[in-house]
Enzyme design. Structure first.
Site, PDB file in Angstrom:
ATOM      1  N   GLU A 198     -16.848 -20.280  22.715  1.00 44.74           N
ATOM      2  CA  GLU A 198     -16.611 -20.970  21.441  1.00 44.74           C
ATOM      3  C   GLU A 198     -15.135 -20.928  21.073  1.00 44.74           C
ATOM      4  O   GLU A 198     -14.570 -21.905  20.566  1.00 44.74           O
ATOM      5  CB  GLU A 198     -17.437 -20.326  20.332  1.00 44.74           C
ATOM      6  CG  GLU A 198     -18.935 -20.518  20.517  1.00 44.74           C
ATOM      7  CD  GLU A 198     -19.728 -19.598  19.614  1.00 44.74           C
ATOM      8  OE1 GLU A 198     -19.785 -19.855  18.400  1.00 44.74           O
ATOM      9  OE2 GLU A 198     -20.286 -18.604  20.117  1.00 44.74           O
TER      10      GLU A 198
ATOM     11  N   LYS B  45     -29.739 -11.948  18.930  1.00 42.78           N
ATOM     12  CA  LYS B  45     -28.690 -12.903  19.314  1.00 42.78           C
ATOM     13  C   LYS B  45     -27.786 -12.414  20.438  1.00 42.78           C
ATOM     14  O   LYS B  45     -27.450 -11.246  20.522  1.00 42.78           O
ATOM     15  CB  LYS B  45     -27.797 -13.219  18.087  1.00 42.78           C
ATOM     16  CG  LYS B  45     -28.466 -14.047  17.024  1.00 42.78           C
ATOM     17  CD  LYS B  45     -28.820 -15.457  17.473  1.00 42.78           C
ATOM     18  CE  LYS B  45     -27.631 -16.375  17.550  1.00 42.78           C
ATOM     19  NZ  LYS B  45     -27.108 -16.733  16.233  1.00 42.78           N
TER      20      LYS B  45
ATOM     21  N   SER C 223     -25.120 -10.326  16.851  1.00 48.01           N
ATOM     22  CA  SER C 223     -25.054 -10.685  15.442  1.00 48.01           C
ATOM     23  C   SER C 223     -25.306  -9.438  14.631  1.00 48.01           C
ATOM     24  O   SER C 223     -26.083  -8.571  15.022  1.00 48.01           O
ATOM     25  CB  SER C 223     -26.118 -11.738  15.139  1.00 48.01           C
ATOM     26  OG  SER C 223     -26.476 -11.686  13.759  1.00 48.01           O
TER      27      SER C 223
ATOM     28  N   HIS D  41     -24.957 -39.335  28.179  1.00 45.08           N
ATOM     29  CA  HIS D  41     -25.380 -39.334  26.763  1.00 45.08           C
ATOM     30  C   HIS D  41     -26.102 -38.030  26.401  1.00 45.08           C
ATOM     31  O   HIS D  41     -26.877 -37.999  25.448  1.00 45.08           O
ATOM     32  CB  HIS D  41     -26.299 -40.521  26.446  1.00 45.08           C
ATOM     33  CG  HIS D  41     -25.801 -41.837  26.949  1.00 45.08           C
ATOM     34  ND1 HIS D  41     -25.141 -42.741  26.150  1.00 45.08           N
ATOM     35  CD2 HIS D  41     -25.835 -42.389  28.182  1.00 45.08           C
ATOM     36  CE1 HIS D  41     -24.813 -43.808  26.872  1.00 45.08           C
ATOM     37  NE2 HIS D  41     -25.217 -43.617  28.119  1.00 45.08           N
TER      38      HIS D  41
END
Ligand code: ARG
Length: 458
Positions: free
Chosen positions: A291, A284, A278, A157
């Site tokens: 992704e 970043k 970024s 979970h």
């Protein structure tokens, strides 16, 4: 002018939009090598069976090889008016060798030809994916061996469940990829029958030898039913299904890399080579490759669903709808190949942060099951009762705002008076993973053994 290949009964050319919707050359040119290999096998058989003269067959074969060279060199002028790869190759052959070229299409149709070409392409793709799967498995197993003792939280979970080792976690993916390889191998074995010689759908009156062409093209045997031969795209569907399941696996691994590289988790770091920045936030480091591997699963699933939908309502045998099989197959298999390579790159690149993983492994009362097991083993409590007692001890720790190992013996005894200080030994995460020695369990000794066994097999 009507079509040179089939325009005998046509007086006028197709409408521009007809040509536009009909032409597949923009994508099926990918099948050029397979198309020519099929034609070479076919013409050799036609000559062996005395269906075309040897001299014609030789001229055709030489011409086909020249066309192949021209296409490989990149200078070939593909024509949309010639619809597809089959007629583009044949027309060029006619330019090169003259009327003899017209004998190549004896006892053959584009229907069996295209089924053959796509099968050969899919078979080649499966064969090259196999090496990529092995490379990713090896990258994972090597990492697993290095990290066999590195403790991390295991989750259910996405809540801390029990400590595991990072090596054990990575080996889970090695198992998944092994099943993927099995699915591709199964698909390949079932695929490996040659449709060539089924002709349009009914077979042919020429004395062809389908066993000969099947053998020449590396098939186990010819397909047994000519209608099925040209109507079937199971091989593409099955391969796409295997591709989709593999994409699920890569997407889950990618998702974990995305999570692990966040400052919140901080379990692994990707080097500059696999991070992007970024344009506005200078701090970043984004895991874009992970992704994208996660995101690209979408188009792979789409290809499977797309082809299932194309096929589901088609009466036997061939229908032009089936021309829609190719782009999805090409795209899905190329996408999987790209994602396998990117994932292998990331697995080799990443640096795990053992300290952060260990700290996280101890959080969330992750050794509560070890405590319950101790109550069973040392005090003889039934597991259900031990579970209940442990729950109360966890509640006490939560109330005090400390981990289980920080409770005093007196506090534990307030819940279960028979507890001794031997209990503290099982509350550490390292001890916890070491104790999980059941077959397939996370004990470092198991993980080392499994990782080594995999590296040997790979
Ligand atoms: N380009 C076609 C395809 O991809 C080749 C087969 C055409 N057959 C036909 N009977 N029109 O399916």
């Amino acid at each position: 002018m009507s079509n040179k290949m089939w325009g005998g009964r046509f007086a006028s050319p197709p409408a521009e939009i007809m040509e536009e919707i009909n032409a597949s050359i923009d994508f099926d040119r990918k099948l050029a090598a397979q198309d020519i290999a099929g034609s070479l096998a076919h013409v050799a058989m036609l000559a062996a069976q005395g269906i075309v003269a040897k001299s014609d067959a030789e001229a055709i074969a030489a011409g086909l090889n020249q066309v192949k060279g021209e296409i490989e060199a990149g200078g070939f002028a593909f024509s949309r008016a010639l619809e597809d790869i089959h007629m583009n190759v044949e027309q060029r052959l006619a330019d090169l060798v003259g009327p003899a070229a017209g004998r190549l299409h004896t006892a053959r149709s584009r229907n069996d030809q295209v089924a053959l070409d796509l099968k050969l392409w899919v078979r080649d793709a499966i064969d090259s994916l196999e090496a990529q799967f092995v490379a990713l498995q090896r990258a994972l197993a090597e990492r697993a061996l290095d990290c066999a003792t590195m403790v991390m939280p295991g989750f259910t979970h996405l809540q801390s469940a029990q400590p595991v080792t990072f090596g054990h976690h990575l080996l889970a993916y090695v198992e998944m990829l092994a099943r993927d390889r099995g699915r591709f191998a199964d698909a390949r074995a079932r695929l490996n029958e040659s449709p060539l010689g089924a002709a349009a759908l009914a077979g042919t009156s020429f004395p062809i030898d389908r066993h000969m062409t099947a053998k020449a093209l590396g098939f186990d045997r010819p397909t047994a039913n000519s209608i099925d031969s040209v109507a079937d795209r199971d091989f593409a569907l099955e391969t796409l299904a295997a591709t989709a399941i593999a994409a699920v696996h890569l997407s889950r691994l990618a998702e974990e890399i995305v999570l692990w590289t966040t400052p919140q988790f901080g379990f692994v770091r990707l080097s500059d080579a696999f991070s992007t920045g970024s344009s506005i936030m200078p701090q970043k480091r984004n895991p874009d490759a992970a992704e994208l591997a996660r995101g690209k699963s979408g188009r792979v699933f789409g290809a499977l669903l797309g082809l299932l939908t194309v096929m589901k309502g088609l009466p036997l045998a061939y229908a032009k709808d089936m021309q829609e099989d190719k782009e999805g197959v090409f795209d899905a298999l190329q996408t999987l190949s790209l994602c396998l390579a990117a994932m292998a790159g990331m697995i080799r690149d990443l640096t795990p942060d053992a300290k952060r993983m260990k700290a996280a492994a101890g959080a969330g009362y992750s050794t509560a099951t070890d405590l319950a097991d101790w109550l069973v083993g040392a005090l003889g409590l039934p597991f259900r009762e031990a579970h209940h007692v442990t729950g109360r001890i966890v509640a006490l720790a939560a109330e005090r705002g400390v981990g289980l190992e920080k409770l005093t013996l007196g506090e534990m005894r307030s819940v279960e008076p028979r507890i001794t200080d031997a209990v503290f030994a099982v509350l550490g995460v390292e001890r916890s993973v070491r104790s999980r020695t059941s077959f397939g369990g996370t004990a470092p000794a198991n993980v080392k053994k499994q990782a080594k066994a995999w590296l040997k097999r790979l």
